[in-house]
Design a protein around this motif. Structure first.
Motif, PDB file in Angstrom:
ATOM      1  N   GLY A 640     -31.146  86.122  -3.083  1.00  0.00           N
ATOM      2  CA  GLY A 640     -30.575  85.219  -2.908  1.00  0.00           C
ATOM      3  C   GLY A 640     -28.900  84.768  -2.689  1.00  0.00           C
ATOM      4  N   LEU A 641     -27.935  85.718  -2.002  1.00  0.00           N
ATOM      5  CA  LEU A 641     -26.510  84.326  -2.690  1.00  0.00           C
ATOM      6  C   LEU A 641     -26.054  83.062  -3.516  1.00  0.00           C
ATOM      7  N   ASP A 642     -26.991  82.581  -2.880  1.00  0.00           N
ATOM      8  CA  ASP A 642     -27.138  81.532  -3.623  1.00  0.00           C
ATOM      9  C   ASP A 642     -27.870  80.762  -4.960  1.00  0.00           C
ATOM     10  N   GLU A 643     -28.797  81.547  -4.959  1.00  0.00           N
ATOM     11  CA  GLU A 643     -29.973  81.571  -6.269  1.00  0.00           C
ATOM     12  C   GLU A 643     -28.865  82.496  -7.766  1.00  0.00           C
ATOM     13  N   ARG A 657     -14.182  85.316 -20.594  1.00  0.00           N
ATOM     14  CA  ARG A 657     -13.128  85.455 -21.684  1.00  0.00           C
ATOM     15  C   ARG A 657     -13.197  86.850 -22.589  1.00  0.00           C
ATOM     16  N   GLU A 658     -14.528  86.817 -22.927  1.00  0.00           N
ATOM     17  CA  GLU A 658     -14.373  88.015 -24.044  1.00  0.00           C
ATOM     18  C   GLU A 658     -14.239  88.855 -23.909  1.00  0.00           C
ATOM     19  N   LEU A 659     -14.601  89.467 -22.540  1.00  0.00           N
ATOM     20  CA  LEU A 659     -13.484  90.938 -21.938  1.00  0.00           C
ATOM     21  C   LEU A 659     -12.128  90.794 -22.027  1.00  0.00           C
ATOM     22  N   VAL A 660     -11.168  89.703 -21.505  1.00  0.00           N
ATOM     23  CA  VAL A 660     -10.019  89.043 -21.565  1.00  0.00           C
ATOM     24  C   VAL A 660      -9.924  89.787 -19.918  1.00  0.00           C
ATOM     25  N   VAL A 661     -10.728  88.963 -18.985  1.00  0.00           N
ATOM     26  CA  VAL A 661     -10.682  89.497 -18.004  1.00  0.00           C
ATOM     27  C   VAL A 661      -9.864  88.441 -16.884  1.00  0.00           C
ATOM     28  N   GLU A 662      -9.509  88.664 -15.598  1.00  0.00           N
ATOM     29  CA  GLU A 662      -9.326  87.523 -14.600  1.00  0.00           C
ATOM     30  C   GLU A 662     -10.049  87.325 -13.790  1.00  0.00           C
ATOM     31  N   PRO A 663     -11.290  85.482 -13.853  1.00  0.00           N
ATOM     32  CA  PRO A 663     -11.872  85.199 -12.631  1.00  0.00           C
ATOM     33  C   PRO A 663     -11.237  85.287 -11.440  1.00  0.00           C
ATOM     34  N   GLU A 669     -17.279  84.198  -3.455  1.00  0.00           N
ATOM     35  CA  GLU A 669     -16.995  85.589  -2.108  1.00  0.00           C
ATOM     36  C   GLU A 669     -16.693  86.643  -3.497  1.00  0.00           C
ATOM     37  N   ALA A 670     -16.610  86.650  -4.981  1.00  0.00           N
ATOM     38  CA  ALA A 670     -16.436  88.305  -5.746  1.00  0.00           C
ATOM     39  C   ALA A 670     -17.499  88.176  -5.109  1.00  0.00           C
ATOM     40  N   LEU A 671     -19.129  87.509  -5.509  1.00  0.00           N
ATOM     41  CA  LEU A 671     -20.150  87.806  -5.419  1.00  0.00           C
ATOM     42  C   LEU A 671     -20.450  89.123  -4.157  1.00  0.00           C
ATOM     43  N   SER A 672     -20.185  88.036  -3.239  1.00  0.00           N
ATOM     44  CA  SER A 672     -20.754  88.491  -2.108  1.00  0.00           C
ATOM     45  C   SER A 672     -20.250  90.430  -2.465  1.00  0.00           C
ATOM     46  N   ALA A 673     -19.021  89.378  -1.467  1.00  0.00           N
ATOM     47  CA  ALA A 673     -18.006  91.339  -1.998  1.00  0.00           C
ATOM     48  C   ALA A 673     -19.122  92.764  -2.259  1.00  0.00           C
ATOM     49  N   MET A 674     -19.010  92.198  -3.493  1.00  0.00           N
ATOM     50  CA  MET A 674     -20.118  93.369  -4.643  1.00  0.00           C
ATOM     51  C   MET A 674     -21.742  93.130  -4.159  1.00  0.00           C
ATOM     52  N   LEU A 675     -22.081  92.303  -3.792  1.00  0.00           N
ATOM     53  CA  LEU A 675     -23.724  92.459  -3.062  1.00  0.00           C
ATOM     54  C   LEU A 675     -23.422  94.043  -1.543  1.00  0.00           C
TER      55      LEU A 675
END
Length: 818
Positions: A640-643, A657-663, A669-675
């Motif tokens: 589930g989204l919460d889990e 931070r390791e991959l130098v990407v802007e969180p 919201e990002a997880l919801s759009a990705m799913l």
């Protein structure tokens, strides 16, 4: 105007056609059909000075591109004017002060006030016959190039003959006189001056953008640096300490200045332009340039500092070539002193390189000379270029920014602010991507522990022997510029603008944040190409082999994910289809095709797989969150989204931070759009309690596993590091010891699992991982020992749920054996 009537009309037309036939403009910008002229309004062209050659060339270009005529006279309402008008130049009599004649627009303004329908479009046009940054070059300076000095008729005539293929024409945005009118107090004389002022500002901005600021002679610049108050203060301090005498130290400062300073010369720029054009045509199939319009919008009134990623020695030459070829002044480039070798060093110096030692912390005089030289370049508005990573990336990843050059740039900017005379400064992040680099073999050797070989002319000759090999295409992508003033406002508020110190207390803490922001913006402009796309898919397989049909589907999936949920703001995809990308990787020798009756297989041997890891790491950050979500469904079939948020939230900032990407602003919201996107692509299915792996078709589950495999190496490194830390307990290890033990465990795991990937156990990755844990507050130091509490234990225990039992058992086994 009398200047156009020095020759008769038929002779002017003949001369214009002759110049049009003789010249081949190298650059016409923007394209004439993109000027957005209003067909119903008359057009007058405006030149910055009275140059008949410019007017004749413009007339020829107008005919060639179907623009309104630029020769002869035009009827504008009740007025008859030359179609091409020059702005009047200042005049100075023998006994009079310098005066500037009135611009020729007052009659047009009065006519527009009397009849609002009688408007006119003024199109500013800048013409450059060759380019020179305002220095003396003997005979070539006489005949070959425009500069900041006024050009006489004889020199311009010779320049037309010499520079027939090195002409640049820059059109400005059309200016309507009606837009300048103040309806409350319409004063024709005032509007006339306002129009002239706007046009002069435009012409100066274009000239600065193309030629760069006016350069003083190199010897004068070096002497000024050595005699500056800042350098003399250090000389006097060292002399007072019993060091060599002040005159001797002064001579040493001059020697340092000559060692550092560039000697940019136009003949060398012209020579290198032709040489590099042949090199790119021989070495690469083409250079793709994106985002350069962001630079052109700032180049006229900002000091530009280009900060590209550093992947290859070719970077030095490539960016300068791209900028020069697109009508921008090449920057002064900070290069390591190791490149100041016979033959190569003088050529690079004349191409704009200035050299610095690897470290000069213990040499106060050298540091003072270098700081003063850099400050004078920045204060005068010269474009600069340096690599904030320090050295070339052997692993293909973006390396952490070094603070040295950034700190010196910030101090110079603050010094200019304190002095009351400065212009805005903008950092220009640039991502350079290759389909194949010339340093492939040396990078792999160094990652395996081999020594870095010293640069030499002989090494260059060995590189030239590779020119017959295919190297594919190269991309230069400009990211979002960072305006330094705006960045400081956001970090510190307006109080910094009252700062009068060049080394304020907040500088030390701010420089790392500036470096991290720039690194993220560089990565945000990454360009996907066929090789790194194939590497992303192929290296995710256990034995570096995949069916051709599945590989095509996975490449299509990666491309579609990038289109729907871009991994970065300015990332780009290559042209063509998945089949085209595979053929390109095969042509470059990066992978092999094995024909099989049931379907062809694409595979990579051990050497090819090691090379492909470098190209995968160039763009791995674009699929960081996608891969993490996919990995979460590898062991547990439903979330589930919460889990899912609770599972990924502890480790996501460390991975980002390791991959130098802007969180993202909101992980949820990002997880919801990705799913949702993974569901639309058939890789997940929505169930009663959330999202789950699809039961059919099986190929969708395989594609999801390949996506998750992208993040497995990073997650394994984190697992090993936490295992060492938790087993030791708080206060038992230093940061260096922890990073070293993590490196040893990763190397052992790579050998036991059959991975031939030295970048997997790169020590710098573990050092960065420890720093990330400290930045996020999971670790802190007491007397150089690492401390942590139950929060880290709980987060580590929670994150272990990402791993399936078999993988977790293998990692625990390696840790216990060690």
């Amino acid at each position: 105007m009398a200047w156009q009537h020095l020759v008769t009309s038929p002779l002017r037309a003949l001369t214009s056609r002759m110049i049009g036939a003789w010249t081949e403009p190298r650059l016409v910008e923007p394209a004439p059909d993109a000027l957005a002229l209003e067909p119903s309004l008359p057009v007058l062209y405006v030149l910055p000075s009275q140059a008949m050659s410019d007017a004749w060339l413009l007339a020829a270009l107008a005919r060639r591109h179907g623009l309104p005529r630029a020769d002869g006279r035009r009827r504008v309402g009740e007025l008859t004017l030359d179609a091409c008008l020059p702005l009047p130049s200042p005049r100075r009599g023998l006994w009079r002060r310098r005066t500037r004649p009135a611009a020729p627009f007052q009659g047009l303004v009065e006519q527009r006030l009397a009849s609002p329908a009688q408007d006119v479009q003024l199109v500013p046009v800048s013409v450059f016959w060759g380019r020179a940054p305002g220095k003396r070059f003997g005979f070539w300076h006489l005949v070959a190039a425009d500069s900041w000095q006024l050009t006489g008729r004889l020199r311009r005539s010779l320049s037309v003959l010499v520079n027939r293929r090195s002409v640049e024409v820059h059109f400005g945005t059309p200016l309507r006189l009606g837009d300048l009118l103040d309806e409350t107090t319409p004063d024709p004389a005032l509007v006339n001056r306002k129009a002239a002022r706007l046009l002069r500002v435009h012409f100066r901005r274009v000239r600065t953008r193309v030629l760069g600021p006016d350069l003083s002679h190199r010897r004068t610049l070096i002497e000024g640096v050595a005699r500056s108050p800042e350098v003399r203060e250090v000389v006097e301090a060292l002399a007072a300490e019993g060091r060599p005498s002040a005159p001797r130290l002064q001579r040493r400062a001059l020697r340092y200045g000559r060692e550092i300073a560039s000697n940019m010369t136009y003949p060398v720029l012209r020579f290198m332009d032709g040489l590099l054009r042949r090199l790119w045509n021989r070495l690469y199939d083409g250079v793709d340039v994106r985002g350069l319009e962001r630079v052109k919008a700032l180049a006229g009134d900002h000091t530009l500092v280009y900060v590209p990623c550093h992947r290859s020695h070719i970077d030095y030459l490539l960016l300068s070539y791209v900028l020069y070829h697109d009508g921008l002044m090449p920057p002064h480039i900070a290069a390591g002193r190791n490149l100041d070798m016979p033959l190569i060093g003088p050529l690079l110096r004349r191409g704009g390189a200035f050299f610095l030692r690897r470290s000069f912390r213990d040499n106060r005089l050298y540091a003072a000379v270098f700081n003063e030289y850099l400050h004078r370049l920045i204060a005068r508005g010269h474009p600069l270029e340096y690599f904030i990573e320090g050295g070339r990336s052997r692993s293909g990843r973006m390396l952490p920014a070094r603070p040295g050059m950034l700190a010196m740039t910030l101090r110079s900017y603050l010094r200019s602010m304190a002095g009351g005379h400065h212009q805005p400064l903008a950092f220009i992040p640039v991502h350079i991507g290759y389909e194949r680099i010339i340093e492939n073999a040396s990078y792999q050797r160094e990652l395996r522990g081999g020594k870095k070989r010293k640069e030499s002319p002989l090494a260059l000759l060995r590189v030239l022997g590779q020119l017959r090999q295919p190297f594919g295409r190269v991309s230069v992508s400009v990211g979002e510029p960072l305006l330094l003033g705006d960045f400081l406002d956001g970090e510190l508020g307006p109080k910094w603008r009252q700062e009068r110190e060049t080394r304020p207390a907040w500088l030390t803490g701010l420089v790392p944040r500036l470096g991290e922001t720039l690194c993220r913006r560089i990565n945000a402009a990454a360009a996907l190409n066929p090789v790194n796309l194939v590497a992303l898919a192929l290296l995710a397989t256990p034995h570096h082999a995949i069916e051709l049909r599945l590989l095509e589907r996975q490449l299509d999936l990666l491309a579609e994910l990038q289109r729907r949920l871009p991994g970065a703001a300015h990332a780009s995809l290559p042209a063509g289809t998945a089949a085209d990308w595979i053929e390109q990787a095969l042509a470059l020798g990066m992978v092999q095709r094995r024909e099989q009756p049931l379907g062809d297989i694409i595979l990579a041997d051990a050497g090819q797989a090691a090379l492909l890891g470098w190209y995968r790491n160039n763009v791995l950050h674009l699929f960081a969150l996608t891969g993490l979500v996919a990995f979460a469904f590898r062991h547990q079939p439903a979330h589930g989204l919460d889990e899912l948020e609770a599972l990924l939230a502890p480790g996501w900032p460390i991975l980002a931070r390791e991959l130098v990407v802007e969180p993202p602003a909101s992980l949820r919201e990002a997880l919801s759009a990705m799913l949702a996107v993974l569901g639309e692509l058939g890789l997940l299915a929505r169930g009663e309690s959330g999202w789950q792996r699809p039961r059919e078709p099986l190929e969708a589950g395989e594609c999801l596993d390949l996506l998750g495999q992208l993040m497995q190496p990073s997650l394994e490194r984190g697992y090993l590091l936490l295992a060492v830390l938790l087993n030791a307990g708080p206060g038992r290890l230093t940061a260096e010891a922890l990073a070293d033990q993590g490196h040893q465990l990763a190397e052992r795991l790579a050998l036991l699992s059959g991975r031939d990937a030295p970048e997997f156990f790169d020590t710098r990755l573990f050092v960065s991982l420890v720093e990330s844990l400290e930045e996020e507050g999971w670790l802190w130091r007491e007397e150089e020992r690492l401390m942590f509490d139950d929060r880290l234990c709980e987060a580590a225990h929670h994150s272990r749920q990402l791993f399936d039992p078999a993988l977790r058992h293998r990692l625990q086994l390696v840790t216990r054996q060690a």
